[in-house]
Design a protein around this motif. Structure first.
Motif, mmCIF file in Angstrom:
data_model
loop_
_atom_site.group_PDB
_atom_site.id
_atom_site.type_symbol
_atom_site.label_atom_id
_atom_site.label_comp_id
_atom_site.label_asym_id
_atom_site.label_seq_id
_atom_site.Cartn_x
_atom_site.Cartn_y
_atom_site.Cartn_z
ATOM 1 N N LEU A 101 -3.114 104.468 36.365
ATOM 2 C CA LEU A 101 -2.951 104.191 34.943
ATOM 3 C C LEU A 101 -2.671 102.711 34.701
ATOM 4 O O LEU A 101 -3.271 102.092 33.823
ATOM 5 C CB LEU A 101 -1.816 105.040 34.368
ATOM 6 C CG LEU A 101 -1.520 104.858 32.885
ATOM 7 C CD1 LEU A 101 -2.702 105.321 32.054
ATOM 8 C CD2 LEU A 101 -0.271 105.620 32.513
ATOM 9 N N VAL A 102 -1.803 102.120 35.488
ATOM 10 C CA VAL A 102 -1.476 100.706 35.340
ATOM 11 C C VAL A 102 -2.700 99.841 35.632
ATOM 12 O O VAL A 102 -2.996 98.895 34.888
ATOM 13 C CB VAL A 102 -0.293 100.324 36.259
ATOM 14 C CG1 VAL A 102 -0.080 98.823 36.280
ATOM 15 C CG2 VAL A 102 0.971 101.040 35.823
ATOM 16 N N ILE A 103 -3.422 100.163 36.664
ATOM 17 C CA ILE A 103 -4.630 99.408 36.995
ATOM 18 C C ILE A 103 -5.663 99.534 35.880
ATOM 19 O O ILE A 103 -6.308 98.550 35.501
ATOM 20 C CB ILE A 103 -5.206 99.861 38.358
ATOM 21 C CG1 ILE A 103 -4.250 99.448 39.478
ATOM 22 C CG2 ILE A 103 -6.591 99.294 38.591
ATOM 23 C CD1 ILE A 103 -4.607 100.004 40.836
ATOM 24 N N SER A 104 -5.788 100.725 35.310
ATOM 25 C CA SER A 104 -6.728 100.926 34.203
ATOM 26 C C SER A 104 -6.332 100.094 32.984
ATOM 27 O O SER A 104 -7.188 99.489 32.333
ATOM 28 C CB SER A 104 -6.775 102.399 33.808
ATOM 29 O OG SER A 104 -7.200 103.182 34.890
ATOM 30 N N LEU A 105 -5.048 100.056 32.678
ATOM 31 C CA LEU A 105 -4.591 99.260 31.540
ATOM 32 C C LEU A 105 -4.837 97.774 31.761
ATOM 33 O O LEU A 105 -5.281 97.064 30.854
ATOM 34 C CB LEU A 105 -3.113 99.521 31.275
ATOM 35 C CG LEU A 105 -2.773 100.903 30.726
ATOM 36 C CD1 LEU A 105 -1.259 101.103 30.682
ATOM 37 C CD2 LEU A 105 -3.375 101.093 29.359
ATOM 38 N N VAL A 106 -4.564 97.295 32.952
ATOM 39 C CA VAL A 106 -4.810 95.888 33.264
ATOM 40 C C VAL A 106 -6.299 95.577 33.167
ATOM 41 O O VAL A 106 -6.704 94.527 32.651
ATOM 42 C CB VAL A 106 -4.245 95.532 34.658
ATOM 43 C CG1 VAL A 106 -4.705 94.155 35.106
ATOM 44 C CG2 VAL A 106 -2.726 95.611 34.642
ATOM 45 N N LEU A 107 -7.126 96.484 33.626
ATOM 46 C CA LEU A 107 -8.573 96.303 33.547
ATOM 47 C C LEU A 107 -9.038 96.248 32.089
ATOM 48 O O LEU A 107 -9.874 95.404 31.736
ATOM 49 C CB LEU A 107 -9.283 97.436 34.291
ATOM 50 C CG LEU A 107 -10.796 97.339 34.389
ATOM 51 C CD1 LEU A 107 -11.201 96.096 35.178
ATOM 52 C CD2 LEU A 107 -11.358 98.585 35.044
ATOM 53 N N CYS A 108 -8.484 97.098 31.241
ATOM 54 C CA CYS A 108 -8.850 97.082 29.819
ATOM 55 C C CYS A 108 -8.433 95.771 29.153
ATOM 56 O O CYS A 108 -9.190 95.208 28.358
ATOM 57 C CB CYS A 108 -8.201 98.259 29.098
ATOM 58 S SG CYS A 108 -8.951 99.839 29.499
ATOM 59 N N ALA A 114 -8.066 92.876 30.652
ATOM 60 C CA ALA A 114 -8.946 91.841 31.183
ATOM 61 C C ALA A 114 -10.320 91.896 30.521
ATOM 62 O O ALA A 114 -10.895 90.854 30.179
ATOM 63 C CB ALA A 114 -9.083 91.998 32.696
ATOM 64 N N LEU A 115 -10.840 93.090 30.316
ATOM 65 C CA LEU A 115 -12.142 93.241 29.663
ATOM 66 C C LEU A 115 -12.083 92.758 28.216
ATOM 67 O O LEU A 115 -12.979 92.052 27.750
ATOM 68 C CB LEU A 115 -12.596 94.697 29.712
ATOM 69 C CG LEU A 115 -13.964 95.001 29.128
ATOM 70 C CD1 LEU A 115 -15.049 94.242 29.883
ATOM 71 C CD2 LEU A 115 -14.235 96.485 29.170
ATOM 72 N N GLY A 116 -11.012 93.083 27.504
ATOM 73 C CA GLY A 116 -10.850 92.613 26.131
ATOM 74 C C GLY A 116 -10.745 91.102 26.062
ATOM 75 O O GLY A 116 -11.311 90.461 25.176
ATOM 76 N N SER A 117 -10.021 90.515 26.995
ATOM 77 C CA SER A 117 -9.893 89.052 27.036
ATOM 78 C C SER A 117 -11.241 88.398 27.307
ATOM 79 O O SER A 117 -11.557 87.351 26.740
ATOM 80 C CB SER A 117 -8.886 88.643 28.105
ATOM 81 O OG SER A 117 -7.620 89.167 27.813
ATOM 82 N N ALA A 118 -12.021 89.008 28.163
ATOM 83 C CA ALA A 118 -13.345 88.468 28.461
ATOM 84 C C ALA A 118 -14.241 88.512 27.225
ATOM 85 O O ALA A 118 -14.985 87.562 26.957
ATOM 86 C CB ALA A 118 -13.984 89.249 29.612
ATOM 87 N N VAL A 119 -14.161 89.592 26.468
ATOM 88 C CA VAL A 119 -14.963 89.693 25.241
ATOM 89 C C VAL A 119 -14.557 88.606 24.257
ATOM 90 O O VAL A 119 -15.408 87.950 23.645
ATOM 91 C CB VAL A 119 -14.828 91.100 24.619
ATOM 92 C CG1 VAL A 119 -15.393 91.142 23.210
ATOM 93 C CG2 VAL A 119 -15.495 92.129 25.501
ATOM 94 N N VAL A 120 -13.263 88.382 24.103
ATOM 95 C CA VAL A 120 -12.795 87.331 23.201
ATOM 96 C C VAL A 120 -13.289 85.974 23.674
ATOM 97 O O VAL A 120 -13.744 85.146 22.886
ATOM 98 C CB VAL A 120 -11.252 87.359 23.078
ATOM 99 C CG1 VAL A 120 -10.739 86.110 22.386
ATOM 100 C CG2 VAL A 120 -10.815 88.595 22.325
ATOM 101 N N ALA A 121 -13.202 85.733 24.972
ATOM 102 C CA ALA A 121 -13.631 84.450 25.516
ATOM 103 C C ALA A 121 -15.130 84.220 25.298
ATOM 104 O O ALA A 121 -15.556 83.107 25.005
ATOM 105 C CB ALA A 121 -13.288 84.365 26.994
ATOM 106 N N VAL A 122 -15.922 85.271 25.430
ATOM 107 C CA VAL A 122 -17.371 85.131 25.327
ATOM 108 C C VAL A 122 -17.840 85.049 23.877
ATOM 109 O O VAL A 122 -18.774 84.313 23.566
ATOM 110 C CB VAL A 122 -18.064 86.308 26.054
ATOM 111 C CG1 VAL A 122 -19.543 86.370 25.745
ATOM 112 C CG2 VAL A 122 -17.844 86.202 27.556
#
Length: 68
Positions: A4-11, A13-21
Motif C-alpha cells: 500500500l505504501v509503495i502504491s501511494l508513493v508511486l501514485c 510520483a506519477l502525479g508529479s511527473a504529469v505536472v512536470a510534463v
C-alpha cells in the motif's frame, strides 16, 4: 501494508511527473494553469478558508479567555 505504501508513493510520483510534463511548460509560456472558471472556484475556496480561519480563531480566543 508495504504494498500500500509503495502504491501511494508511486501514485504521487506519477502525479508529479504529469505536472512536470504538462503544467510547468505551459506556465513558462505564459499560459494560466487554471481556466477562468477554475480561478473563480479557487478564489471562492480561498475566501471560505480565510473566513473559517477568522471564525475559529475568534472562538478559540474566547475559549482561552473563559479558562483564565
Amino acid at each position: 501494508m508495504l504494498v500500500l505504501v509503495i502504491s501511494l508513493v508511486l501514485c504521487v510520483a506519477l502525479g508529479s511527473a504529469v505536472v512536470a510534463v504538462v503544467a510547468m511548460p505551459a506556465r513558462r509560456e505564459g499560459r494560466d494553469i487554471l481556466s477562468p472558471r477554475g480561478g473563480e472556484v479557487f478564489d471562492k475556496v480561498r475566501d471560505a478558508a480565510v473566513a473559517t480561519k477568522d471564525r475559529t480563531s475568534g472562538v478559540l480566543s474566547r475559549k482561552d479567555d473563559d479558562t483564565v
